[in-house]
Design a protein around this motif. Sequence first.
Motif, PDB file in Angstrom:
ATOM      1  N   ASP A  79      72.048  24.415  86.316  1.00  0.00           N
ATOM      2  CA  ASP A  79      71.734  25.595  87.128  1.00  0.00           C
ATOM      3  C   ASP A  79      72.893  25.944  88.061  1.00  0.00           C
ATOM      4  N   ILE A  80      73.384  24.938  88.775  1.00  0.00           N
ATOM      5  CA  ILE A  80      74.486  25.177  89.714  1.00  0.00           C
ATOM      6  C   ILE A  80      75.747  25.597  88.973  1.00  0.00           C
ATOM      7  N   ILE A  81      76.065  24.902  87.892  1.00  0.00           N
ATOM      8  CA  ILE A  81      77.294  25.187  87.149  1.00  0.00           C
ATOM      9  C   ILE A  81      77.282  26.605  86.579  1.00  0.00           C
ATOM     10  N   LEU A  82      76.153  27.013  86.021  1.00  0.00           N
ATOM     11  CA  LEU A  82      76.072  28.363  85.461  1.00  0.00           C
ATOM     12  C   LEU A  82      76.120  29.422  86.556  1.00  0.00           C
ATOM     13  N   LYS A  83      75.452  29.151  87.670  1.00  0.00           N
ATOM     14  CA  LYS A  83      75.473  30.112  88.778  1.00  0.00           C
ATOM     15  C   LYS A  83      76.882  30.248  89.362  1.00  0.00           C
ATOM     16  N   MET A  84      77.661  29.168  89.290  1.00  0.00           N
ATOM     17  CA  MET A  84      79.019  29.196  89.837  1.00  0.00           C
ATOM     18  C   MET A  84      80.072  29.379  88.747  1.00  0.00           C
ATOM     19  N   GLY A  85      79.630  29.693  87.545  1.00  0.00           N
ATOM     20  CA  GLY A  85      80.564  29.860  86.435  1.00  0.00           C
ATOM     21  C   GLY A  85      81.634  30.901  86.715  1.00  0.00           C
ATOM     22  N   PHE A  86      81.232  32.020  87.317  1.00  0.00           N
ATOM     23  CA  PHE A  86      82.199  33.079  87.620  1.00  0.00           C
ATOM     24  C   PHE A  86      83.255  32.582  88.604  1.00  0.00           C
ATOM     25  N   GLN A  99      84.703  18.537  79.576  1.00  0.00           N
ATOM     26  CA  GLN A  99      85.735  19.279  78.862  1.00  0.00           C
ATOM     27  C   GLN A  99      85.139  20.424  78.043  1.00  0.00           C
ATOM     28  N   LEU A 100      84.047  20.151  77.356  1.00  0.00           N
ATOM     29  CA  LEU A 100      83.397  21.186  76.549  1.00  0.00           C
ATOM     30  C   LEU A 100      82.847  22.302  77.428  1.00  0.00           C
ATOM     31  N   LEU A 101      82.254  21.908  78.539  1.00  0.00           N
ATOM     32  CA  LEU A 101      81.686  22.893  79.455  1.00  0.00           C
ATOM     33  C   LEU A 101      82.777  23.769  80.060  1.00  0.00           C
ATOM     34  N   LYS A 102      83.879  23.142  80.417  1.00  0.00           N
ATOM     35  CA  LYS A 102      85.002  23.886  80.995  1.00  0.00           C
ATOM     36  C   LYS A 102      85.501  24.950  80.022  1.00  0.00           C
ATOM     37  N   GLU A 103      85.710  24.560  78.769  1.00  0.00           N
ATOM     38  CA  GLU A 103      86.204  25.511  77.776  1.00  0.00           C
ATOM     39  C   GLU A 103      85.226  26.665  77.582  1.00  0.00           C
ATOM     40  N   ALA A 104      83.943  26.352  77.575  1.00  0.00           N
ATOM     41  CA  ALA A 104      82.926  27.395  77.381  1.00  0.00           C
ATOM     42  C   ALA A 104      82.899  28.358  78.567  1.00  0.00           C
ATOM     43  N   LEU A 105      82.938  27.818  79.775  1.00  0.00           N
ATOM     44  CA  LEU A 105      82.864  28.657  80.974  1.00  0.00           C
ATOM     45  C   LEU A 105      84.062  29.590  81.093  1.00  0.00           C
ATOM     46  N   LEU A 106      85.236  29.103  80.717  1.00  0.00           N
ATOM     47  CA  LEU A 106      86.445  29.911  80.859  1.00  0.00           C
ATOM     48  C   LEU A 106      86.494  31.059  79.856  1.00  0.00           C
ATOM     49  N   GLN A 107      85.698  30.974  78.817  1.00  0.00           N
ATOM     50  CA  GLN A 107      85.703  32.020  77.796  1.00  0.00           C
ATOM     51  C   GLN A 107      84.629  33.079  78.032  1.00  0.00           C
ATOM     52  N   ILE A 108      83.705  32.790  78.923  1.00  0.00           N
ATOM     53  CA  ILE A 108      82.619  33.737  79.190  1.00  0.00           C
ATOM     54  C   ILE A 108      83.142  34.913  80.015  1.00  0.00           C
ATOM     55  N   GLU A 109      82.730  36.104  79.655  1.00  0.00           N
ATOM     56  CA  GLU A 109      83.059  37.292  80.438  1.00  0.00           C
ATOM     57  C   GLU A 109      81.751  37.957  80.854  1.00  0.00           C
ATOM     58  N   ASP A 110      81.571  38.118  82.145  1.00  0.00           N
ATOM     59  CA  ASP A 110      80.346  38.753  82.608  1.00  0.00           C
ATOM     60  C   ASP A 110      80.627  39.644  83.810  1.00  0.00           C
ATOM     61  N   ASP A 111      79.584  40.215  84.347  1.00  0.00           N
ATOM     62  CA  ASP A 111      79.685  41.127  85.482  1.00  0.00           C
ATOM     63  C   ASP A 111      79.788  40.311  86.767  1.00  0.00           C
ATOM     64  N   ASP A 112      80.952  40.346  87.417  1.00  0.00           N
ATOM     65  CA  ASP A 112      81.159  39.537  88.619  1.00  0.00           C
ATOM     66  C   ASP A 112      80.194  39.916  89.737  1.00  0.00           C
ATOM     67  N   ALA A 113      79.963  41.208  89.909  1.00  0.00           N
ATOM     68  CA  ALA A 113      79.056  41.659  90.969  1.00  0.00           C
ATOM     69  C   ALA A 113      77.656  41.088  90.749  1.00  0.00           C
ATOM     70  N   LYS A 114      77.223  41.108  89.508  1.00  0.00           N
ATOM     71  CA  LYS A 114      75.907  40.560  89.170  1.00  0.00           C
ATOM     72  C   LYS A 114      75.887  39.048  89.393  1.00  0.00           C
ATOM     73  N   SER A 115      76.968  38.378  89.020  1.00  0.00           N
ATOM     74  CA  SER A 115      77.041  36.918  89.175  1.00  0.00           C
ATOM     75  C   SER A 115      77.013  36.509  90.641  1.00  0.00           C
ATOM     76  N   ILE A 116      77.728  37.259  91.480  1.00  0.00           N
ATOM     77  CA  ILE A 116      77.735  36.968  92.916  1.00  0.00           C
ATOM     78  C   ILE A 116      76.334  37.132  93.488  1.00  0.00           C
ATOM     79  N   LYS A 117      75.678  38.198  93.092  1.00  0.00           N
ATOM     80  CA  LYS A 117      74.317  38.464  93.567  1.00  0.00           C
ATOM     81  C   LYS A 117      73.364  37.350  93.138  1.00  0.00           C
TER      82      LYS A 117
END
Length: 228
Positions: free
Chosen positions: A121-128, A50-68
């Motif tokens: 690692d996987i969760i952060l890489k797939m956060g976007f 639950q905590l991780l979900k809330e944190a991930l949904l609030q993050i804003e980053d560069d989608d192109a960079k995240s995909i790469k």
Amino acid sequence: EWTKTIPKVKGIYTQIEPICKALQINQENCDRAMISISFNRIDPLFMYTQLLKEALLQIEDDDAKSIKELVEYCHLQDDVSKTTLDKIEREYRNHTAIWWYTGPYFIYSMLNCGLRQMDVDIILKMGFFIRHLHQHITELHREQKANIPAKFEVFRGQGLSMEDFEKMKKTKGGLMSFNNFLSTSHNREISLENFARPAAFNTNSVGILFIMNIDTAICTKSSTLFAE
């Protein structure tokens, strides 16, 4: 008849198409059985998720960079074909998050694995992607809201490990939480025959058919939305 006496033998095939179909269904069953479940909300995994979900949904980053970064990470793991990774990098924006999640790609399995094992690692890489999937479901829910019945029933068939099955039996009358994006069906027979019943033939699991009664009055008070 002899194939029915050997659990490891799933069938006899003389053409490639039925084999591919059987393998696809088997993979779907395995992925479903791997979804993490918390019981009675006393499992620390429930709180962390639950905590991780809330944190991930609030993050804003560069989608192109995240995909790469996701593609580069998968290249290093060397368990996803280059063709698939090139397709994701080239065409990700051409399709919805749900399209990628339900398609014949590694997204569904990788996300399930990351959330089940709490692999940072996987969760952060797939956060976007988690954000995009959540946003798409939210948009669909908003569009479909007027046509959703006040109460309805859905089904989910899957395998459950013996350990989780024992926990579930002790949770009778309590609360359960699926720590993932959950797929269900309005069709009881599909959930039973395609997912629950096949799982019963695995000696290490129990075939389960979840029957979920949805009350939209309760769901609207939650931040967890649903859509068809």
